[in-house]
Design a protein around this motif. Sequence first.
Motif, PDB file in Angstrom:
ATOM      1  N   GLN A  86       0.815  -1.206   0.000  1.00  0.00           N
ATOM      2  CA  GLN A  86       0.000   0.000   0.000  1.00  0.00           C
ATOM      3  C   GLN A  86       0.850   1.257   0.000  1.00  0.00           C
ATOM      4  OE1 GLN A  86      -2.473  -0.515   3.449  1.00  0.00           O
ATOM      5  NE2 GLN A  86      -3.771  -2.049   2.467  1.00  0.00           N
ATOM      6  N   LYS A  87       2.110   1.105  -0.369  1.00  0.00           N
ATOM      7  CA  LYS A  87       3.010   2.265  -0.380  1.00  0.00           C
ATOM      8  C   LYS A  87       2.767   3.139  -1.609  1.00  0.00           C
ATOM      9  CE  LYS A  87       6.738  -0.213   1.995  1.00  0.00           C
ATOM     10  NZ  LYS A  87       8.126  -0.692   1.893  1.00  0.00           N
ATOM     11  N   GLN A  88       3.069   4.415  -1.484  1.00  0.00           N
ATOM     12  CA  GLN A  88       2.982   5.335  -2.615  1.00  0.00           C
ATOM     13  C   GLN A  88       4.221   5.143  -3.487  1.00  0.00           C
ATOM     14  OE1 GLN A  88       0.495   7.437  -3.477  1.00  0.00           O
ATOM     15  NE2 GLN A  88       1.647   7.964  -5.324  1.00  0.00           N
ATOM     16  N   PHE A  89       3.998   4.918  -4.777  1.00  0.00           N
ATOM     17  CA  PHE A  89       5.133   4.624  -5.660  1.00  0.00           C
ATOM     18  C   PHE A  89       5.941   5.890  -5.930  1.00  0.00           C
ATOM     19  CE2 PHE A  89       7.382   3.703  -9.525  1.00  0.00           C
ATOM     20  CZ  PHE A  89       7.732   2.371  -9.370  1.00  0.00           C
ATOM     21  N   ASP A  90       7.249   5.834  -5.699  1.00  0.00           N
ATOM     22  CA  ASP A  90       8.117   6.959  -6.041  1.00  0.00           C
ATOM     23  C   ASP A  90       9.520   6.432  -6.347  1.00  0.00           C
ATOM     24  OD1 ASP A  90       9.329   6.393  -3.607  1.00  0.00           O
ATOM     25  OD2 ASP A  90       8.324   8.006  -2.547  1.00  0.00           O
ATOM     26  N   THR A  91      10.402   7.359  -6.697  1.00  0.00           N
ATOM     27  CA  THR A  91      11.754   6.983  -7.093  1.00  0.00           C
ATOM     28  C   THR A  91      12.511   6.292  -5.967  1.00  0.00           C
ATOM     29  OG1 THR A  91      11.779   8.930  -8.512  1.00  0.00           O
ATOM     30  CG2 THR A  91      13.885   7.848  -8.115  1.00  0.00           C
ATOM     31  N   LYS A  92      12.294   6.742  -4.739  1.00  0.00           N
ATOM     32  CA  LYS A  92      13.015   6.163  -3.601  1.00  0.00           C
ATOM     33  C   LYS A  92      12.672   4.683  -3.426  1.00  0.00           C
ATOM     34  CE  LYS A  92      14.290   7.072   1.200  1.00  0.00           C
ATOM     35  NZ  LYS A  92      14.243   5.667   1.603  1.00  0.00           N
ATOM     36  N   ILE A  93      11.436   4.303  -3.769  1.00  0.00           N
ATOM     37  CA  ILE A  93      11.042   2.889  -3.675  1.00  0.00           C
ATOM     38  C   ILE A  93      11.929   2.052  -4.601  1.00  0.00           C
ATOM     39  CG2 ILE A  93       9.215   1.227  -4.158  1.00  0.00           C
ATOM     40  CD1 ILE A  93       8.540   2.747  -1.746  1.00  0.00           C
ATOM     41  N   VAL A  94      12.123   2.533  -5.838  1.00  0.00           N
ATOM     42  CA  VAL A  94      12.966   1.816  -6.802  1.00  0.00           C
ATOM     43  C   VAL A  94      14.395   1.758  -6.299  1.00  0.00           C
ATOM     44  CG1 VAL A  94      13.802   1.746  -9.180  1.00  0.00           C
ATOM     45  CG2 VAL A  94      11.484   2.561  -8.708  1.00  0.00           C
ATOM     46  N   GLN A  95      14.918   2.890  -5.823  1.00  0.00           N
ATOM     47  CA  GLN A  95      16.298   2.943  -5.327  1.00  0.00           C
ATOM     48  C   GLN A  95      16.505   1.995  -4.154  1.00  0.00           C
ATOM     49  OE1 GLN A  95      18.435   6.826  -4.880  1.00  0.00           O
ATOM     50  NE2 GLN A  95      18.430   6.302  -2.700  1.00  0.00           N
ATOM     51  N   ASP A  96      15.571   2.017  -3.196  1.00  0.00           N
ATOM     52  CA  ASP A  96      15.693   1.136  -2.031  1.00  0.00           C
ATOM     53  C   ASP A  96      15.589  -0.334  -2.434  1.00  0.00           C
ATOM     54  OD1 ASP A  96      15.969   3.341  -0.451  1.00  0.00           O
ATOM     55  OD2 ASP A  96      13.900   3.343   0.292  1.00  0.00           O
ATOM     56  N   TYR A  97      14.726  -0.611  -3.411  1.00  0.00           N
ATOM     57  CA  TYR A  97      14.580  -1.995  -3.863  1.00  0.00           C
ATOM     58  C   TYR A  97      15.887  -2.493  -4.478  1.00  0.00           C
ATOM     59  CZ  TYR A  97      13.098  -6.092  -6.461  1.00  0.00           C
ATOM     60  OH  TYR A  97      13.012  -7.367  -6.958  1.00  0.00           O
ATOM     61  N   VAL A  98      16.493  -1.684  -5.342  1.00  0.00           N
ATOM     62  CA  VAL A  98      17.745  -2.084  -5.987  1.00  0.00           C
ATOM     63  C   VAL A  98      18.848  -2.260  -4.944  1.00  0.00           C
ATOM     64  CG1 VAL A  98      19.561  -1.379  -7.598  1.00  0.00           C
ATOM     65  CG2 VAL A  98      17.158  -1.014  -8.188  1.00  0.00           C
ATOM     66  N   ASN A  99      18.942  -1.317  -3.992  1.00  0.00           N
ATOM     67  CA  ASN A  99      19.984  -1.419  -2.957  1.00  0.00           C
ATOM     68  C   ASN A  99      19.790  -2.622  -2.048  1.00  0.00           C
ATOM     69  OD1 ASN A  99      21.798   0.738  -3.440  1.00  0.00           O
ATOM     70  ND2 ASN A  99      20.300   2.197  -2.664  1.00  0.00           N
ATOM     71  N   SER A 100      18.556  -3.064  -1.901  1.00  0.00           N
ATOM     72  CA  SER A 100      18.300  -4.230  -1.052  1.00  0.00           C
ATOM     73  C   SER A 100      18.601  -5.535  -1.773  1.00  0.00           C
ATOM     74  CB  SER A 100      16.848  -4.219  -0.565  1.00  0.00           C
ATOM     75  OG  SER A 100      15.949  -4.439  -1.648  1.00  0.00           O
ATOM     76  N   ARG A 101      18.626  -5.485  -3.102  1.00  0.00           N
ATOM     77  CA  ARG A 101      18.882  -6.702  -3.889  1.00  0.00           C
ATOM     78  C   ARG A 101      20.283  -6.752  -4.488  1.00  0.00           C
ATOM     79  NH1 ARG A 101      13.916  -6.173  -1.707  1.00  0.00           N
ATOM     80  NH2 ARG A 101      12.605  -7.981  -2.171  1.00  0.00           N
ATOM     81  N   ILE A 102      20.946  -5.622  -4.547  1.00  0.00           N
ATOM     82  CA  ILE A 102      22.307  -5.571  -5.090  1.00  0.00           C
ATOM     83  C   ILE A 102      23.216  -4.940  -4.047  1.00  0.00           C
ATOM     84  CG2 ILE A 102      23.808  -4.624  -6.868  1.00  0.00           C
ATOM     85  CD1 ILE A 102      21.502  -4.696  -8.787  1.00  0.00           C
ATOM     86  N   GLU A 103      24.226  -5.692  -3.627  1.00  0.00           N
ATOM     87  CA  GLU A 103      25.159  -5.183  -2.627  1.00  0.00           C
ATOM     88  C   GLU A 103      26.556  -5.086  -3.236  1.00  0.00           C
ATOM     89  OE1 GLU A 103      24.780  -7.900   0.623  1.00  0.00           O
ATOM     90  OE2 GLU A 103      22.962  -6.942   1.394  1.00  0.00           O
ATOM     91  N   LEU A 104      27.163  -3.908  -3.090  1.00  0.00           N
ATOM     92  CA  LEU A 104      28.517  -3.673  -3.562  1.00  0.00           C
ATOM     93  C   LEU A 104      29.428  -3.444  -2.365  1.00  0.00           C
ATOM     94  CD1 LEU A 104      28.393  -1.318  -6.701  1.00  0.00           C
ATOM     95  CD2 LEU A 104      29.315  -3.623  -6.567  1.00  0.00           C
TER      96      LEU A 104
END
Length: 347
Positions: free
Chosen positions: A61-79
């Motif tokens: 039920q979250k509001q879709f925004d750019t930070k959602i995409v960024q957080d999703y990528v950072n949670s799935r890709i670790e450098l």
Amino acid sequence: MYLIIILILSITTTLQSPSAYAHTNNSEGYSLIEVNDNHINYELKVDLTELGHAMNQVMAQKQFDTKIVQDYVNSRIELYADSVKVKGTLEATDVETINDKQFAVMNLKYQLEDNPEKLVLDYNMFLDDSDPSHANYATVKLDGKQQEGVLTFESRELEIGEVSFVQTATQFLLLGLEHIFTGYDHILFVISLLFGAKTIKNTFTLVTAFTIAHSITLILATLDIVQLPGRFVEATIALSIIYVALINIFNPDSKHQPWLAFAFGLIHGFGFAGILSKMQLDGSHLATSLLSFNIGIEIGQLIIVAIVFPILLWLKKITVKPAKWVIPGASVAILAFGLVWFMERAF
């Protein structure tokens, strides 16, 4: 900001579409990671439909925004730069068409304090969320060194400078095997060739001609010496299936000639090269990666021939009438698949 809006709208549309709930399966991704002094640039390309499906699972039920995409990528890709975990900032996005599929393109920037000596990538996009068969073809550049790798469910980590010759060869050999066994159009073409092979010698010459031809164009395309439009290549591969199937149906007693396998093999080689050409292979692992990938394709091809050809010989010896219709019936089915693929790829 404009490009980020494009990606948000594209993913939102995907989420709202009924087709978003169907997994793409065998989805692909591409990673280009470059270390430049005190920062890392990461260009990530992933299947847009699969991204929409995966994001649907974390949206709730979250509001879709750019930070959602960024957080999703950072949670799935670790450098990890010199064993220190760094997080990326999503700076730009776009939507790109690769081989007639839409890909989300995300450019991330990782800020560093110093130029790292070692870089480790831990990749988990889609693998646990929506598509365990997802594969990402990664290229990492650091201090003039380049490392390529294929990130999959079983192999999720890439460490620059630490991958051995044996590991690289094994990885790309398995990639070649996977590519031939999931390339149903290539499999049907080889089977169609076998329908017109009358002897073991004829089979050997057909397979050899096909192998030589697709090896030539695989090398040329991967090295970016010769390139053809992806839509043209895929449509022509479908036409090759149609052509050989028609011969098998209307002239079943004809013997396929090596020139036929060679001519169409040149086109199929461009199809095989699609993945490697996107990886920007370079450096010391180029020859190893290319050779291992091609060997994997050949092993897969030989397995197909070893299974199918004895069955065909057995069917041709059977005198029972129903058995006489197996090969013509299979040729009609292959023709139907070829026609469907051609319509999908050409128009």
